[in-house]
Design a protein around this motif. Structure first.
Motif, mmCIF file in Angstrom:
data_model
loop_
_atom_site.group_PDB
_atom_site.id
_atom_site.type_symbol
_atom_site.label_atom_id
_atom_site.label_comp_id
_atom_site.label_asym_id
_atom_site.label_seq_id
_atom_site.Cartn_x
_atom_site.Cartn_y
_atom_site.Cartn_z
ATOM 1 N N SER A 128 -7.649 -2.913 5.336
ATOM 2 C CA SER A 128 -8.739 -2.858 4.361
ATOM 3 C C SER A 128 -8.389 -3.666 3.113
ATOM 4 O O SER A 128 -9.212 -4.431 2.593
ATOM 5 C CB SER A 128 -9.024 -1.405 3.990
ATOM 6 O OG SER A 128 -9.978 -1.331 2.972
ATOM 7 N N VAL A 167 0.818 -1.216 0.000
ATOM 8 C CA VAL A 167 0.000 0.000 0.000
ATOM 9 C C VAL A 167 0.851 1.265 0.000
ATOM 10 O O VAL A 167 0.353 2.331 -0.346
ATOM 11 C CB VAL A 167 -0.999 0.042 1.190
ATOM 12 C CG1 VAL A 167 -1.987 -1.088 1.095
ATOM 13 C CG2 VAL A 167 -0.294 0.053 2.517
ATOM 14 N N GLY A 201 -5.636 5.973 -0.428
ATOM 15 C CA GLY A 201 -6.624 5.783 0.624
ATOM 16 C C GLY A 201 -7.799 6.713 0.449
ATOM 17 O O GLY A 201 -7.880 7.482 -0.513
ATOM 18 N N ARG A 202 -8.714 6.649 1.393
ATOM 19 C CA ARG A 202 -9.891 7.524 1.333
ATOM 20 C C ARG A 202 -9.547 8.961 1.665
ATOM 21 O O ARG A 202 -10.165 9.883 1.175
ATOM 22 C CB ARG A 202 -10.962 7.021 2.299
ATOM 23 C CG ARG A 202 -11.594 5.744 1.833
ATOM 24 C CD ARG A 202 -12.710 5.340 2.734
ATOM 25 N NE ARG A 202 -13.302 4.106 2.245
ATOM 26 C CZ ARG A 202 -14.300 3.507 2.810
ATOM 27 N NH1 ARG A 202 -14.851 4.003 3.892
ATOM 28 N NH2 ARG A 202 -14.783 2.391 2.315
ATOM 29 N N GLN A 203 -8.550 9.147 2.538
ATOM 30 C CA GLN A 203 -8.134 10.499 2.888
ATOM 31 C C GLN A 203 -7.082 10.966 1.886
ATOM 32 O O GLN A 203 -6.129 10.241 1.606
ATOM 33 C CB GLN A 203 -7.544 10.536 4.292
ATOM 34 C CG GLN A 203 -8.535 10.216 5.378
ATOM 35 C CD GLN A 203 -7.880 10.285 6.753
ATOM 36 O OE1 GLN A 203 -6.701 10.591 6.892
ATOM 37 N NE2 GLN A 203 -8.669 10.000 7.772
ATOM 38 N N TRP A 233 -0.055 7.864 -4.602
ATOM 39 C CA TRP A 233 -0.015 6.498 -4.104
ATOM 40 C C TRP A 233 -0.574 5.562 -5.163
ATOM 41 O O TRP A 233 -1.556 5.863 -5.818
ATOM 42 C CB TRP A 233 -0.838 6.371 -2.821
ATOM 43 C CG TRP A 233 -0.315 7.183 -1.697
ATOM 44 C CD1 TRP A 233 -0.846 8.328 -1.201
ATOM 45 C CD2 TRP A 233 0.858 6.931 -0.930
ATOM 46 N NE1 TRP A 233 -0.069 8.806 -0.174
ATOM 47 C CE2 TRP A 233 0.979 7.967 0.014
ATOM 48 C CE3 TRP A 233 1.826 5.931 -0.962
ATOM 49 C CZ2 TRP A 233 2.032 8.020 0.925
ATOM 50 C CZ3 TRP A 233 2.862 5.989 -0.038
ATOM 51 C CH2 TRP A 233 2.961 7.026 0.888
ATOM 52 N N HIS A 289 -2.977 10.131 1.714
ATOM 53 C CA HIS A 289 -2.659 8.950 2.504
ATOM 54 C C HIS A 289 -2.865 7.681 1.675
ATOM 55 O O HIS A 289 -3.773 7.618 0.856
ATOM 56 C CB HIS A 289 -3.543 8.875 3.754
ATOM 57 C CG HIS A 289 -3.289 9.971 4.723
ATOM 58 N ND1 HIS A 289 -2.251 9.926 5.628
ATOM 59 C CD2 HIS A 289 -3.910 11.150 4.923
ATOM 60 C CE1 HIS A 289 -2.256 11.036 6.343
ATOM 61 N NE2 HIS A 289 -3.259 11.800 5.937
ATOM 62 N N PRO A 290 -2.022 6.672 1.922
ATOM 63 C CA PRO A 290 -2.235 5.404 1.210
ATOM 64 C C PRO A 290 -3.416 4.649 1.801
ATOM 65 O O PRO A 290 -3.927 4.998 2.868
ATOM 66 C CB PRO A 290 -0.929 4.651 1.448
ATOM 67 C CG PRO A 290 -0.436 5.166 2.758
ATOM 68 C CD PRO A 290 -0.857 6.625 2.788
ATOM 69 N N MET A 291 -3.815 3.623 1.117
ATOM 70 C CA MET A 291 -4.903 2.771 1.574
ATOM 71 C C MET A 291 -4.515 2.092 2.886
ATOM 72 O O MET A 291 -3.343 1.798 3.120
ATOM 73 C CB MET A 291 -5.179 1.723 0.495
ATOM 74 C CG MET A 291 -6.325 0.831 0.770
ATOM 75 S SD MET A 291 -6.545 -0.279 -0.632
ATOM 76 C CE MET A 291 -8.105 -0.983 -0.182
ATOM 77 N N ASP A 292 -5.486 1.835 3.728
ATOM 78 C CA ASP A 292 -5.248 1.145 4.982
ATOM 79 C C ASP A 292 -4.911 -0.321 4.687
ATOM 80 O O ASP A 292 -5.663 -0.993 3.978
ATOM 81 C CB ASP A 292 -6.492 1.236 5.863
ATOM 82 C CG ASP A 292 -6.300 0.558 7.195
ATOM 83 O OD1 ASP A 292 -5.227 0.727 7.794
ATOM 84 O OD2 ASP A 292 -7.226 -0.151 7.641
#
Length: 190
Positions: free
Chosen positions: A126, A58, A115-117, A111, A120-123
């Protein structure tokens, strides 16, 4: 101080590495099953082929994917690792499918798995849940892949190319019964 007796570490069957033929069957299914999301197919390919942990997958950026026209490579260590044809086409197609909103918030870092934010990368948990839902045993597949890689090449070479520590791959090669125990890493041109 009194002597302590520690119980032996027992590896449960669901934590043991997969057999090689099973890992390759899962990889083959991931590469060709177009009903799976492209994100899952791309991440699973990197885990099953290059033994990358989800937390490292990620954190890959668009700059970590190098396309020189002839070959597609991914920077996991030094030097970048070439991607075989089917995996390369997945990695090429994946960014084009991603919504631009996730990348718009982060102008400095794009990335590969946003991620959703914004920024930021994906969690990792998740993505791990998505892999499990697709029937990809990520941890067992990764363990199987790294063991197979250290049996095919010297442990220091595998460690450097995939971003692992030398001691980790050396331990794995002795555990797996490899024959590269006398390989001397370093510059041999002298």
């Amino acid at each position: 101080m009194p002597r302590l007796a520690l119980p032996p570490h027992v590896i449960k069957q669901d934590q043991a590495p997969m057999r090689q033929h099973r890992r390759l069957a899962v990889l083959r299914r991931v590469l060709h099953d177009e009903t799976l999301p492209l994100r899952v197919r791309t991440a699973a390919s990197l885990v099953l082929l290059y033994a990358q942990p989800i937390s490292r997958v990620v954190r890959l950026t668009a700059e970590d994917v190098i396309d020189d026209g002839d070959a597609l490579m991914v920077r996991l260590g030094d030097p970048p690792s070439p991607l075989p044809g089917p995996v390369a086409s997945l990695v090429r197609a994946y960014p084009a499918e991603q919504p631009r909103l996730a990348r718009a918030g982060s102008r400095s870092t794009a990335w590969l798995f946003p991620g959703r934010q914004p920024g930021h990368p994906m969690d990792p948990s998740s993505l791990l849940d998505q892999l499990r839902a697709a029937g990809v045993p990520a941890q067992r597949g990764r363990a199987s892949a790294i063991r197979q890689l250290v049996l095919q090449a010297p442990a220091p070479v595998v460690a450097r190319a995939l971003g692992y520590h030398d001691k980790t791959t050396t331990h794995l090669v002795t555990e797996a019964g490899g024959t590269w125990s006398r390989y001397a890493p370093g510059d041999h041109s002298r």
